[in-house]
Write a protein that holds these residues in place. Structure first.
Motif, PDB file in Angstrom:
ATOM      1  N   LEU A  18       0.807  -1.214   0.000  1.00  0.00           N
ATOM      2  CA  LEU A  18       0.000   0.000   0.000  1.00  0.00           C
ATOM      3  C   LEU A  18       0.845   1.272   0.000  1.00  0.00           C
ATOM      4  O   LEU A  18       0.305   2.366  -0.223  1.00  0.00           O
ATOM      5  CB  LEU A  18      -0.919   0.021   1.227  1.00  0.00           C
ATOM      6  CG  LEU A  18      -2.097  -0.942   1.239  1.00  0.00           C
ATOM      7  CD1 LEU A  18      -2.818  -0.850   2.579  1.00  0.00           C
ATOM      8  CD2 LEU A  18      -3.059  -0.654   0.101  1.00  0.00           C
ATOM      9  N   SER A  43       0.327   3.219  -2.979  1.00  0.00           N
ATOM     10  CA  SER A  43      -1.070   3.469  -3.347  1.00  0.00           C
ATOM     11  C   SER A  43      -1.410   4.948  -3.198  1.00  0.00           C
ATOM     12  O   SER A  43      -1.026   5.599  -2.226  1.00  0.00           O
ATOM     13  CB  SER A  43      -2.011   2.645  -2.465  1.00  0.00           C
ATOM     14  OG  SER A  43      -3.354   3.034  -2.649  1.00  0.00           O
ATOM     15  N   GLN A  96      -5.421   4.480  -0.435  1.00  0.00           N
ATOM     16  CA  GLN A  96      -5.249   3.252   0.340  1.00  0.00           C
ATOM     17  C   GLN A  96      -6.582   2.639   0.744  1.00  0.00           C
ATOM     18  O   GLN A  96      -6.746   1.410   0.705  1.00  0.00           O
ATOM     19  CB  GLN A  96      -4.391   3.539   1.575  1.00  0.00           C
ATOM     20  CG  GLN A  96      -2.961   3.939   1.234  1.00  0.00           C
ATOM     21  CD  GLN A  96      -2.092   4.088   2.457  1.00  0.00           C
ATOM     22  OE1 GLN A  96      -2.522   3.863   3.591  1.00  0.00           O
ATOM     23  NE2 GLN A  96      -0.852   4.496   2.249  1.00  0.00           N
ATOM     24  N   ASP A 136      -8.071   0.804  -2.182  1.00  0.00           N
ATOM     25  CA  ASP A 136      -7.352  -0.419  -2.531  1.00  0.00           C
ATOM     26  C   ASP A 136      -7.540  -1.510  -1.486  1.00  0.00           C
ATOM     27  O   ASP A 136      -7.560  -2.703  -1.819  1.00  0.00           O
ATOM     28  CB  ASP A 136      -5.868  -0.101  -2.725  1.00  0.00           C
ATOM     29  CG  ASP A 136      -5.611   0.726  -3.983  1.00  0.00           C
ATOM     30  OD1 ASP A 136      -6.535   0.820  -4.820  1.00  0.00           O
ATOM     31  OD2 ASP A 136      -4.501   1.275  -4.117  1.00  0.00           O
TER      32      ASP A 136
END
Length: 214
Positions: free
Chosen positions: A19, A22, A25, A28
């Motif tokens: 992450l 990312s 986050q 995701d």
């Protein structure tokens, strides 16, 4: 999510590192495949904690950091010197909060006293009881897992613990009025620390016998 039985395809120490790159986050984390029926299988996840930080933020209109300081930290004389934040502005829910050992001990004392801090009920007593009661079986010689507390029995006493990264540990034994904090300087190899089980050995072999001495 409170019992780490989210059902998501999460591998701790691998999924969370992924992450780091990312840009969203929360999105995701929630986009991960569901591999277990929610509420059935324990799978510790800092991602689940981070989602709850976002939930708290959206529900209260305050950041997790602001909420924690106003309603919990400030009345106890605690100040987080550092608190991580993600690209969307959500404060990290599963890691990267800097507190002193004394401040962590204050948190343990708050729960030891059923959420009461010198006459002020900062956390409802029913929540303390609910969160330190086993909600799911996790094996590994633990008595279970509550709401963010690891539950155990040691030398015939009930104990609940907050197990942090790299040897940052908080143990509470209500029957003995014990709050124990251990820390570790995260320099060099962050995994170069005494095994967590050694704190249990210390409690069982030295601390409890000293307390029980006539």
């Amino acid at each position: 999510f409170l019992t780490m039985a989210h059902g998501l395809d999460w591998v701790e120490n691998e999924s969370d590192r992924a992450l780091n790159s990312s840009r969203d986050q929360i999105r995701d984390i929630l986009a991960l495949p569901i591999v277990d029926e929610p509420s059935m299988i324990f799978n510790y996840s800092t991602g689940a904690s981070h989602v709850l930080s976002a939930v708290l933020t959206e529900a209260t209109g305050m950041s997790t950091c602001e909420f924690a300081h106003e309603y919990l930290f400030e009345p106890m004389g605690i100040e987080a010197e550092f608190w991580g934040i993600d690209p969307q502005g959500y404060f990290t829910g599963g890691h990267s909060v800097s507190l002193t050992a004394r401040e962590v001990a204050k948190f343990g004392m708050l729960f030891l006293n059923e959420g009461n801090w010198y006459g002020e009920q900062l956390v409802p007593g029913w929540w303390v009881a609910a969160s330190t009661t086993s909600r799911i079986d996790i094996g590994n010689n633990y008595a279970g897992y509550g709401y963010y507390w690891w539950l155990n029995r040691i030398a015939d006493y009930d104990m609940y613990s907050a197990l942090g990264y790299g040897g940052q540990l908080l143990h509470v034994i209500p029957e003995l009025d014990v709050v124990l904090v251990t820390t570790h300087a995260l320099r060099g190899n962050p995994r170069d620390f005494a095994e967590e089980a050694e704190s249990y050995d210390f409690i069982r072999d030295y601390l409890i016998p000293a307390i029980e001495m006539p």
